[in-house]
Design an enzyme around this catalytic site. Structure first.
Site, mmCIF file in Angstrom:
data_model
loop_
_atom_site.group_PDB
_atom_site.id
_atom_site.type_symbol
_atom_site.label_atom_id
_atom_site.label_comp_id
_atom_site.label_asym_id
_atom_site.label_seq_id
_atom_site.Cartn_x
_atom_site.Cartn_y
_atom_site.Cartn_z
ATOM 1 N N GLY A 187 -20.073 -15.993 57.212
ATOM 2 C CA GLY A 187 -20.789 -15.306 56.141
ATOM 3 C C GLY A 187 -21.309 -16.321 55.138
ATOM 4 C CD GLN A 212 -20.840 -19.168 49.930
ATOM 5 O OE1 GLN A 212 -21.147 -18.188 50.592
ATOM 6 N NE2 GLN A 212 -19.835 -19.954 50.271
ATOM 7 C CB CYS A 249 -14.697 -20.112 50.548
ATOM 8 S SG CYS A 249 -16.251 -19.871 49.667
ATOM 9 C CG LEU A 250 -19.010 -21.892 54.797
ATOM 10 C CD1 LEU A 250 -20.398 -21.467 55.254
ATOM 11 C CD2 LEU A 250 -18.413 -22.896 55.777
ATOM 12 C CG HIS A 297 -15.262 -14.201 51.197
ATOM 13 N ND1 HIS A 297 -14.166 -15.046 51.260
ATOM 14 C CD2 HIS A 297 -16.337 -15.018 51.000
ATOM 15 C CE1 HIS A 297 -14.566 -16.295 51.104
ATOM 16 N NE2 HIS A 297 -15.885 -16.317 50.944
ATOM 17 C CD GLU A 298 -19.795 -14.016 52.465
ATOM 18 O OE1 GLU A 298 -20.241 -14.661 51.496
ATOM 19 O OE2 GLU A 298 -19.137 -14.552 53.374
ATOM 20 C CG HIS A 311 -19.365 -15.953 47.355
ATOM 21 N ND1 HIS A 311 -18.914 -17.097 46.713
ATOM 22 C CD2 HIS A 311 -18.887 -16.033 48.619
ATOM 23 C CE1 HIS A 311 -18.195 -17.819 47.565
ATOM 24 N NE2 HIS A 311 -18.157 -17.199 48.726
HETATM 25 O O1 GNR Z 1 -16.757 -18.738 57.181
HETATM 26 C C1 GNR Z 1 -16.054 -17.991 56.486
HETATM 27 N N1 GNR Z 1 -14.923 -17.460 57.017
HETATM 28 C C2 GNR Z 1 -14.193 -16.447 56.400
HETATM 29 C C3 GNR Z 1 -12.932 -16.153 56.914
HETATM 30 C C4 GNR Z 1 -12.180 -15.155 56.362
HETATM 31 C C5 GNR Z 1 -12.676 -14.412 55.314
HETATM 32 C C6 GNR Z 1 -13.916 -14.696 54.783
HETATM 33 C C7 GNR Z 1 -14.682 -15.698 55.334
HETATM 34 S S1 GNR Z 1 -16.268 -16.026 54.692
HETATM 35 C C8 GNR Z 1 -16.425 -17.728 55.085
HETATM 36 C C9 GNR Z 1 -17.811 -18.232 54.731
HETATM 37 C C10 GNR Z 1 -18.026 -18.136 53.251
HETATM 38 O O2 GNR Z 1 -17.605 -18.924 52.453
HETATM 39 N N2 GNR Z 1 -18.695 -17.102 52.814
HETATM 40 O O3 GNR Z 1 -18.895 -16.933 51.490
HETATM 41 NI NI NI Z 2 -17.207 -17.898 50.520
#
Ligand code: GNR
Ligand code: NI
Length: 176
Positions: free
Chosen positions: A46, A51, A94-95, A136-137, A140
């Site tokens: 995601g 980001q 999270c990236l 999660h997204e 953000h």
């Molecule tokens: O790549 C991602 N893996 C992930 C694993 C578990 C829960 C959420 C994520 S999102 C993350 C990529 C990211 O930072 N998205 O904002």
């Molecule tokens: Ni993230």
């Protein structure tokens, strides 16, 4: 198409609240394609526009596993309409916080409304990893990171580590 540099903790850009998308036009679609390319390159499942430094309410998700057909999803102006009382725990990463992982508890299922890449209103009932990833997204888009859902002790440790990494990498810093 282009891969964009990722914004990394503790960059304050990650704390910005993103603005609603006003029109789904070719500029926005190009950003979505660039985000997908950036996410696949990382690789991640995601990515939120903030980001890559774009404070717009846009996110992309692809949960397809390696070797499977890609399944890119684009969510514009997503809103959570309903969250289940049932919770589930996933190990999240999270990236923008590379190589750090922690368990986070969230609603196990969510109902989300959003515009698709054609600007058409859609609704999705999500569970499992899709529900976690959407939350999660969407966090953000509101300047919230997954480390905001873990203990303050752990969060402070992570933030301190990333502040030090950023300082050590800062221009003008000499080796040795
Ligand atoms: O790549 C991602 N893996 C992930 C694993 C578990 C829960 C959420 C994520 S999102 C993350 C990529 C990211 O930072 N998205 O904002
Ligand atoms: Ni993230």
């Amino acid at each position: 198409m282009s891969i964009k540099p990722l914004i990394i903790l503790p960059d304050p850009i990650l704390r910005q609240v993103s603005k609603p998308v006003e029109r789904v036009d070719s500029d926005l679609r190009k950003l979505a394609v660039d985000m997908l390319e950036t996410m696949y390159d990382a690789p991640g499942i995601g990515l939120a526009a903030i980001q890559v430094g774009e404070p717009r309410r846009l996110l992309v998700i692809d949960l397809a596993k390696e070797g499977e057909e890609p399944a890119p999803h684009v969510f514009i102006n997503p809103e959570i309409l309903e969250s289940s009382d049932q919770r589930s725990v996933y190990e999240e990463g999270c990236l923008s916080i590379p190589d750090y992982y922690a368990e986070v508890e969230r609603p196990a299922a969510v109902r989300v409304k959003y515009l698709d890449r054609d600007g058409k209103l859609q609704e999705m009932q999500a569970e499992g990893l899709m529900a976690t990833c959407l939350q999660h997204e969407i966090d953000h888009l509101n300047g919230v990171l997954f480390i905001d859902h873990i203990s303050k002790l752990k969060r402070d440790m992570v933030v301190r580590k990333f502040k030090k990494l950023a300082k050590d990498k800062a221009p003008g810093k000499m080796v040795g």
